[in-house]
Design a protein around this motif. Structure first.
Motif, PDB file in Angstrom:
ATOM      1  N   TYR A 276       0.859  -1.186   0.000  1.00  0.00           N
ATOM      2  CA  TYR A 276       0.000   0.000   0.000  1.00  0.00           C
ATOM      3  C   TYR A 276       0.895   1.236   0.000  1.00  0.00           C
ATOM      4  O   TYR A 276       1.805   1.358   0.818  1.00  0.00           O
ATOM      5  CB  TYR A 276      -0.899   0.006   1.234  1.00  0.00           C
ATOM      6  CG  TYR A 276      -1.644   1.305   1.454  1.00  0.00           C
ATOM      7  CD1 TYR A 276      -2.743   1.636   0.679  1.00  0.00           C
ATOM      8  CD2 TYR A 276      -1.225   2.211   2.431  1.00  0.00           C
ATOM      9  CE1 TYR A 276      -3.425   2.838   0.867  1.00  0.00           C
ATOM     10  CE2 TYR A 276      -1.899   3.409   2.632  1.00  0.00           C
ATOM     11  CZ  TYR A 276      -2.997   3.713   1.849  1.00  0.00           C
ATOM     12  OH  TYR A 276      -3.656   4.914   2.033  1.00  0.00           O
ATOM     13  N   ARG A 277       0.637   2.135  -0.950  1.00  0.00           N
ATOM     14  CA  ARG A 277       1.387   3.393  -0.993  1.00  0.00           C
ATOM     15  C   ARG A 277       0.497   4.505  -0.460  1.00  0.00           C
ATOM     16  O   ARG A 277      -0.576   4.769  -1.001  1.00  0.00           O
ATOM     17  CB  ARG A 277       1.828   3.711  -2.424  1.00  0.00           C
ATOM     18  CG  ARG A 277       2.738   4.948  -2.494  1.00  0.00           C
ATOM     19  CD  ARG A 277       3.148   5.244  -3.927  1.00  0.00           C
ATOM     20  NE  ARG A 277       3.915   4.154  -4.506  1.00  0.00           N
ATOM     21  CZ  ARG A 277       5.218   3.966  -4.303  1.00  0.00           C
ATOM     22  NH1 ARG A 277       5.894   4.799  -3.525  1.00  0.00           N
ATOM     23  NH2 ARG A 277       5.834   2.954  -4.867  1.00  0.00           N
TER      24      ARG A 277
ATOM     25  N   CYS B 257      -0.526   8.147  -0.101  1.00  0.00           N
ATOM     26  CA  CYS B 257      -0.367   9.373  -0.880  1.00  0.00           C
ATOM     27  C   CYS B 257      -1.174  10.498  -0.235  1.00  0.00           C
ATOM     28  O   CYS B 257      -1.949  10.283   0.706  1.00  0.00           O
ATOM     29  CB  CYS B 257      -0.820   9.153  -2.321  1.00  0.00           C
ATOM     30  SG  CYS B 257      -0.022   7.756  -3.148  1.00  0.00           S
TER      31      CYS B 257
ATOM     32  N   SER C 136      -2.699   3.541  -3.196  1.00  0.00           N
ATOM     33  CA  SER C 136      -2.795   2.532  -4.257  1.00  0.00           C
ATOM     34  C   SER C 136      -2.302   1.191  -3.741  1.00  0.00           C
ATOM     35  O   SER C 136      -1.462   1.119  -2.832  1.00  0.00           O
ATOM     36  CB  SER C 136      -1.976   2.953  -5.477  1.00  0.00           C
ATOM     37  OG  SER C 136      -0.604   3.070  -5.154  1.00  0.00           O
ATOM     38  N   TRP C 137      -2.828   0.114  -4.346  1.00  0.00           N
ATOM     39  CA  TRP C 137      -2.436  -1.250  -4.027  1.00  0.00           C
ATOM     40  C   TRP C 137      -1.474  -1.770  -5.096  1.00  0.00           C
ATOM     41  O   TRP C 137      -1.649  -1.516  -6.279  1.00  0.00           O
ATOM     42  CB  TRP C 137      -3.642  -2.179  -3.962  1.00  0.00           C
ATOM     43  CG  TRP C 137      -4.641  -1.876  -2.880  1.00  0.00           C
ATOM     44  CD1 TRP C 137      -5.917  -1.451  -3.048  1.00  0.00           C
ATOM     45  CD2 TRP C 137      -4.452  -2.008  -1.470  1.00  0.00           C
ATOM     46  NE1 TRP C 137      -6.553  -1.295  -1.849  1.00  0.00           N
ATOM     47  CE2 TRP C 137      -5.661  -1.638  -0.848  1.00  0.00           C
ATOM     48  CE3 TRP C 137      -3.370  -2.387  -0.669  1.00  0.00           C
ATOM     49  CZ2 TRP C 137      -5.834  -1.634   0.532  1.00  0.00           C
ATOM     50  CZ3 TRP C 137      -3.532  -2.410   0.705  1.00  0.00           C
ATOM     51  CH2 TRP C 137      -4.745  -2.038   1.299  1.00  0.00           C
ATOM     52  N   SER C 138      -0.478  -2.529  -4.653  1.00  0.00           N
ATOM     53  CA  SER C 138       0.472  -3.170  -5.556  1.00  0.00           C
ATOM     54  C   SER C 138       0.748  -4.577  -5.053  1.00  0.00           C
ATOM     55  O   SER C 138       0.472  -4.900  -3.887  1.00  0.00           O
ATOM     56  CB  SER C 138       1.790  -2.393  -5.641  1.00  0.00           C
ATOM     57  OG  SER C 138       1.574  -1.056  -6.029  1.00  0.00           O
TER      58      SER C 138
ATOM     59  N   ARG D 123       1.630  -2.222  -9.658  1.00  0.00           N
ATOM     60  CA  ARG D 123       0.458  -1.528  -9.139  1.00  0.00           C
ATOM     61  C   ARG D 123      -0.770  -2.018  -9.899  1.00  0.00           C
ATOM     62  O   ARG D 123      -0.744  -2.140 -11.127  1.00  0.00           O
ATOM     63  CB  ARG D 123       0.618  -0.018  -9.323  1.00  0.00           C
ATOM     64  CG  ARG D 123      -0.571   0.808  -8.892  1.00  0.00           C
ATOM     65  CD  ARG D 123      -0.315   2.278  -9.237  1.00  0.00           C
ATOM     66  NE  ARG D 123      -1.457   3.122  -8.924  1.00  0.00           N
ATOM     67  CZ  ARG D 123      -2.520   3.279  -9.713  1.00  0.00           C
ATOM     68  NH1 ARG D 123      -2.572   2.652 -10.874  1.00  0.00           N
ATOM     69  NH2 ARG D 123      -3.517   4.066  -9.356  1.00  0.00           N
TER      70      ARG D 123
ATOM     71  N   ALA E 198      -4.464  -1.288  -8.477  1.00  0.00           N
ATOM     72  CA  ALA E 198      -5.741  -0.637  -8.162  1.00  0.00           C
ATOM     73  C   ALA E 198      -5.543   0.475  -7.142  1.00  0.00           C
ATOM     74  O   ALA E 198      -4.509   0.550  -6.467  1.00  0.00           O
ATOM     75  CB  ALA E 198      -6.760  -1.654  -7.624  1.00  0.00           C
ATOM     76  N   LEU E 199      -6.562   1.342  -7.042  1.00  0.00           N
ATOM     77  CA  LEU E 199      -6.606   2.355  -5.984  1.00  0.00           C
ATOM     78  C   LEU E 199      -7.168   1.730  -4.716  1.00  0.00           C
ATOM     79  O   LEU E 199      -7.937   0.759  -4.766  1.00  0.00           O
ATOM     80  CB  LEU E 199      -7.479   3.534  -6.407  1.00  0.00           C
ATOM     81  CG  LEU E 199      -6.961   4.430  -7.531  1.00  0.00           C
ATOM     82  CD1 LEU E 199      -8.019   5.466  -7.896  1.00  0.00           C
ATOM     83  CD2 LEU E 199      -5.650   5.112  -7.135  1.00  0.00           C
TER      84      LEU E 199
ATOM     85  N   SER F 214     -11.268  -1.229 -10.185  1.00  0.00           N
ATOM     86  CA  SER F 214     -10.354  -0.087 -10.143  1.00  0.00           C
ATOM     87  C   SER F 214     -10.104   0.408  -8.727  1.00  0.00           C
ATOM     88  O   SER F 214      -9.077   1.019  -8.449  1.00  0.00           O
ATOM     89  CB  SER F 214     -10.902   1.051 -11.007  1.00  0.00           C
ATOM     90  OG  SER F 214     -12.176   1.459 -10.538  1.00  0.00           O
ATOM     91  N   VAL F 215     -11.051   0.156  -7.818  1.00  0.00           N
ATOM     92  CA  VAL F 215     -10.920   0.549  -6.412  1.00  0.00           C
ATOM     93  C   VAL F 215     -11.176  -0.697  -5.569  1.00  0.00           C
ATOM     94  O   VAL F 215     -12.192  -1.381  -5.735  1.00  0.00           O
ATOM     95  CB  VAL F 215     -11.924   1.658  -6.042  1.00  0.00           C
ATOM     96  CG1 VAL F 215     -11.741   2.072  -4.583  1.00  0.00           C
ATOM     97  CG2 VAL F 215     -11.758   2.862  -6.966  1.00  0.00           C
TER      98      VAL F 215
END
Length: 402
Positions: free
Chosen positions: A38-39, A41, A46-48, A57, A59-60, A71-72
């Protein structure tokens, strides 16, 4: 349902938004060699997914909007997607395609379409283990650019490196068409942009225009080495076709003479250059001697075999012949095609007819053989207006009255 490894700091949006904003990801190991990242921001995070070899990466995070599963995603959805991307589903269809797998698919596609599988083998032979194992979706522009230029720095001929690059682009494009997740086509579009060596924009060298006598000597010398080798070179010289086109000829492509036995011809296959090009044949006139040789080969090899077997070392054998004859050893069998086009230009044949017969375009002929068009235009000088002719006025001109 199997239990999911829960991370207290990532499990919900409230806990995630308490984390400090930073470039480094927060990660939780969810399986051997697989971690969900998880980044944090300033906006939505965002998920990676991270494995031993790559980070992707996908999705958000549902920090500011409701998760939709695509997408989320919330934490549980992100874990499932991370495992799916890293391992693949039961059928393996969701696992990221590696460069090695893309090369295999490209080789299979070439075999189905009747292409040269050597194009795929050539790419594989120039990739190291790290590049072969990397997912196509993670290839970066700088990485591909460094790989291409390393070949040139190692002494690879620019023409050879260009062939490898074109095959690589075709392989990666095929992979992107089959997997919608591969969205980094710009990486190979810009990273594998061909480097033009100094002087590459110049027209062909003067010694590309070999005389007919020189070409016949080359053919005779090739026959001395091997009849099959000599026959293939004779067809290249007599038609101006590419090696790949000639090697597709079958006995049924030799047309019957009909009423006029003095005008034999063959149905030459076109190359498959271009996007989604369908197989096509074009009628080419050939000499009586060449027609007799082809018919003799057709009888000897039978009705169901190709007229020629693939000669993989054609350029090397051709180079040895040139050295024995005291000619430039840097020339390749493609010089027969150059000579054929230039010969027809000098004979005043229309460019459209030349382009059609040689499976190319008038634009390419004008760009590559422009210097020879000037020679052909000398015959048109007689049709110009004579400069010495006096221009007289006509007596039916009435001056305007002011």
């Amino acid at each position: 349902m199997a239990r999911v490894i829960y991370a207290d700091k990532l499990r919900n949006r409230t806990n995630r938004l308490r984390l400090p904003i930073r470039k480094k990801v927060y990660k939780q190991k969810v399986a051997p060699s697989v971690a969900v990242c998880y980044r944090r921001c300033a906006g939505a995070g965002s998920w990676s997914v991270q494995t031993d070899r790559w980070l992707k990466r996908f999705a958000l995070a549902d920090d500011h909007e409701q998760a939709n599963g695509s997408s989320v995603m919330d934490y549980l959805q992100a874990v499932q997607q991370a495992l799916k991307l890293a391992r693949g589903t039961e059928g393996g269809t969701d696992k990221p395609v590696t460069v090695s797998q893309a090369i295999n698919a490209y080789e299979t596609d070439l075999a189905v379409r009747g292409g040269a599988k050597h194009n795929a083998v050539m790419v594989r032979n120039h990739c190291d283990a790290a590049l072969l194992a990397k997912p196509v979706m993670l290839l970066a522009e700088a990485e591909l650019r460094d790989w291409y230029r390393a070949m040139l720095a190692a002494g690879k001929k620019p023409s050879t490196a260009s062939r490898i690059v074109r095959s690589t682009k075709a392989m990666l494009t095929l992979a992107s068409k089959r997997d919608a997740r591969i969205t980094n086509a710009a990486a190979w579009k810009h990273g594998l942009k061909l480097v033009k060596p100094k002087g590459s924009s110049l027209p062909p060298r003067d010694h590309y225009h070999l005389s007919d006598a020189t070409l016949l000597n080359i053919v005779h010398e090739c026959y001395r080495d091997d009849p099959d080798f000599g026959a293939l070179v004779e067809v290249l010289v007599g038609t101006g076709a590419r090696q790949s086109q000639v090697e597709k000829l079958r006995p049924r492509d030799l047309l019957d003479d009909g009423d006029d036995a003095s005008k034999p011809s063959v149905m030459m296959w076109c190359s498959l250059k271009g996007r989604d090009r369908e197989p096509e044949q074009r009628r080419l006139a050939v000499s009586l001697k060449l027609a007799r040789m082809l018919r003799a080969r057709a009888i000897a090899r039978g009705p169901n075999r190709l007229l020629f077997d693939r000669i993989w070392d054609l350029s090397a054998r051709f180079r040895a012949v040139l050295q024995r004859l005291g000619l430039d050893p840097t020339l390749t069998p493609y010089v027969a095609r150059h000579a054929s086009i230039i010969r027809q230009i000098r004979n005043g044949k229309p460019l459209r007819s030349i382009a059609f017969a040689h499976d190319t375009s008038t634009k390419e002929i004008e760009r590559t053989y422009g210097r020879y068009l000037n020679v052909a235009s000398e015959d048109l000088r007689s049709g110009l207006l004579d400069d010495s002719a006096a221009v007289h006025g006509v007596d039916n001109v009435i001056p305007m009255v002011r």
